[in-house]
Scaffold this motif. Structure first.
Motif, PDB file in Angstrom:
ATOM      1  N   ASP A  99      20.507 -35.339  83.925  1.00 45.40           N
ATOM      2  CA  ASP A  99      20.961 -36.290  82.924  1.00 45.40           C
ATOM      3  C   ASP A  99      22.101 -35.600  82.189  1.00 45.40           C
ATOM      4  O   ASP A  99      22.311 -34.392  82.345  1.00 45.40           O
ATOM      5  N   LEU A 100      22.827 -36.358  81.397  1.00 47.45           N
ATOM      6  CA  LEU A 100      23.993 -35.808  80.705  1.00 47.45           C
ATOM      7  C   LEU A 100      23.882 -36.055  79.216  1.00 47.45           C
ATOM      8  O   LEU A 100      23.832 -37.207  78.773  1.00 47.45           O
ATOM      9  N   VAL A 101      23.812 -34.970  78.420  1.00 50.01           N
ATOM     10  CA  VAL A 101      23.797 -35.063  76.960  1.00 50.01           C
ATOM     11  C   VAL A 101      25.239 -34.942  76.489  1.00 50.01           C
ATOM     12  O   VAL A 101      25.911 -33.943  76.769  1.00 50.01           O
ATOM     13  N   ASP A 131      22.528 -16.917  80.147  1.00 52.18           N
ATOM     14  CA  ASP A 131      22.283 -17.925  81.175  1.00 52.18           C
ATOM     15  C   ASP A 131      21.545 -19.143  80.619  1.00 52.18           C
ATOM     16  O   ASP A 131      21.064 -19.984  81.372  1.00 52.18           O
ATOM     17  N   ALA A 132      21.478 -19.264  79.285  1.00 46.20           N
ATOM     18  CA  ALA A 132      20.756 -20.376  78.670  1.00 46.20           C
ATOM     19  C   ALA A 132      21.537 -21.681  78.740  1.00 46.20           C
ATOM     20  O   ALA A 132      20.978 -22.734  78.509  1.00 46.20           O
ATOM     21  N   VAL A 133      22.811 -21.607  79.048  1.00 45.56           N
ATOM     22  CA  VAL A 133      23.622 -22.819  79.124  1.00 45.56           C
ATOM     23  C   VAL A 133      24.092 -23.020  80.560  1.00 45.56           C
ATOM     24  O   VAL A 133      24.590 -22.104  81.197  1.00 45.56           O
ATOM     25  N   GLY A 134      23.867 -24.231  81.044  1.00 48.09           N
ATOM     26  CA  GLY A 134      24.318 -24.587  82.386  1.00 48.09           C
ATOM     27  C   GLY A 134      25.722 -25.147  82.330  1.00 48.09           C
ATOM     28  O   GLY A 134      26.439 -24.975  81.335  1.00 48.09           O
ATOM     29  N   PHE A 187      26.565 -31.809  78.428  1.00 48.81           N
ATOM     30  CA  PHE A 187      25.683 -30.770  78.953  1.00 48.81           C
ATOM     31  C   PHE A 187      24.816 -31.365  80.043  1.00 48.81           C
ATOM     32  O   PHE A 187      24.153 -32.385  79.821  1.00 48.81           O
ATOM     33  N   LEU A 188      24.792 -30.748  81.211  1.00 44.31           N
ATOM     34  CA  LEU A 188      23.890 -31.177  82.272  1.00 44.31           C
ATOM     35  C   LEU A 188      22.493 -30.680  81.929  1.00 44.31           C
ATOM     36  O   LEU A 188      22.297 -29.501  81.642  1.00 44.31           O
ATOM     37  N   VAL A 189      21.539 -31.611  81.902  1.00 45.31           N
ATOM     38  CA  VAL A 189      20.146 -31.304  81.581  1.00 45.31           C
ATOM     39  C   VAL A 189      19.260 -31.870  82.702  1.00 45.31           C
ATOM     40  O   VAL A 189      19.702 -32.709  83.481  1.00 45.31           O
ATOM     41  N   THR A 213      20.902 -27.088  81.626  1.00 50.68           N
ATOM     42  CA  THR A 213      20.495 -26.507  80.348  1.00 50.68           C
ATOM     43  C   THR A 213      19.126 -27.052  79.949  1.00 50.68           C
ATOM     44  O   THR A 213      18.875 -28.253  80.052  1.00 50.68           O
ATOM     45  N   ASP A 214      18.254 -26.174  79.481  1.00 51.55           N
ATOM     46  CA  ASP A 214      16.925 -26.571  79.026  1.00 51.55           C
ATOM     47  C   ASP A 214      17.082 -27.483  77.805  1.00 51.55           C
ATOM     48  O   ASP A 214      17.715 -27.093  76.827  1.00 51.55           O
ATOM     49  N   PRO A 215      16.504 -28.690  77.827  1.00 54.04           N
ATOM     50  CA  PRO A 215      16.677 -29.627  76.712  1.00 54.04           C
ATOM     51  C   PRO A 215      16.162 -29.099  75.377  1.00 54.04           C
ATOM     52  O   PRO A 215      16.774 -29.351  74.333  1.00 54.04           O
TER      53      PRO A 215
END
Length: 119
Positions: A9-11, A31-34, A47-49, A96-98
């Protein structure tokens, strides 16, 4: 070059808040952000989630768009027309972890509010 699974999904957030959140995430665990997209006007960041995030996303000032989830893979080209990668898919090509993103966006909003109140 790696590919990003289309199951995401995309935030979408305002660029200023998104850039602050990227900095917060990168200062924590690198590495917490994709992968992160920006629009051509640099008004928003995306952000890709993981898939399914949109169903429970309720962060004020942001939206979370559900994808079709067909399980296809995307090339390293931006998956949204009129956008480009701020952080392209690479070694850490996971979404990225939501929960981590939610916390970073909250911290970013507080930082922006504090900075704006000092003007």
């Amino acid at each position: 070059m790696p590919v990003v699974p289309a199951l995401w999904d995309l935030v979408t957030v305002p660029a200023r808040q998104g850039l602050e959140a990227v900095d917060i995430l990168r200062r924590g665990a690198g590495d917490a952000v994709g992968p992160v997209l920006h629009d051509d006007g640099c008004d928003t960041l995306g952000f890709l989630v993981p898939p399914g995030t949109a169903a429970g996303w309720d962060v004020p000032g942001s939206t979370c768009t559900e994808t079709d989830g067909r399980g296809l893979t995307l090339p390293p080209l931006p998956p949204v027309e009129g956008s480009d990668w701020l952080l392209p898919p690479g070694e850490a090509d996971l979404a990225t972890d939501p929960a981590v993103l939610r916390a970073a966006l909250g911290e970013a909003a507080r930082m922006i509010e504090a900075a704006d109140s000092c003007r």
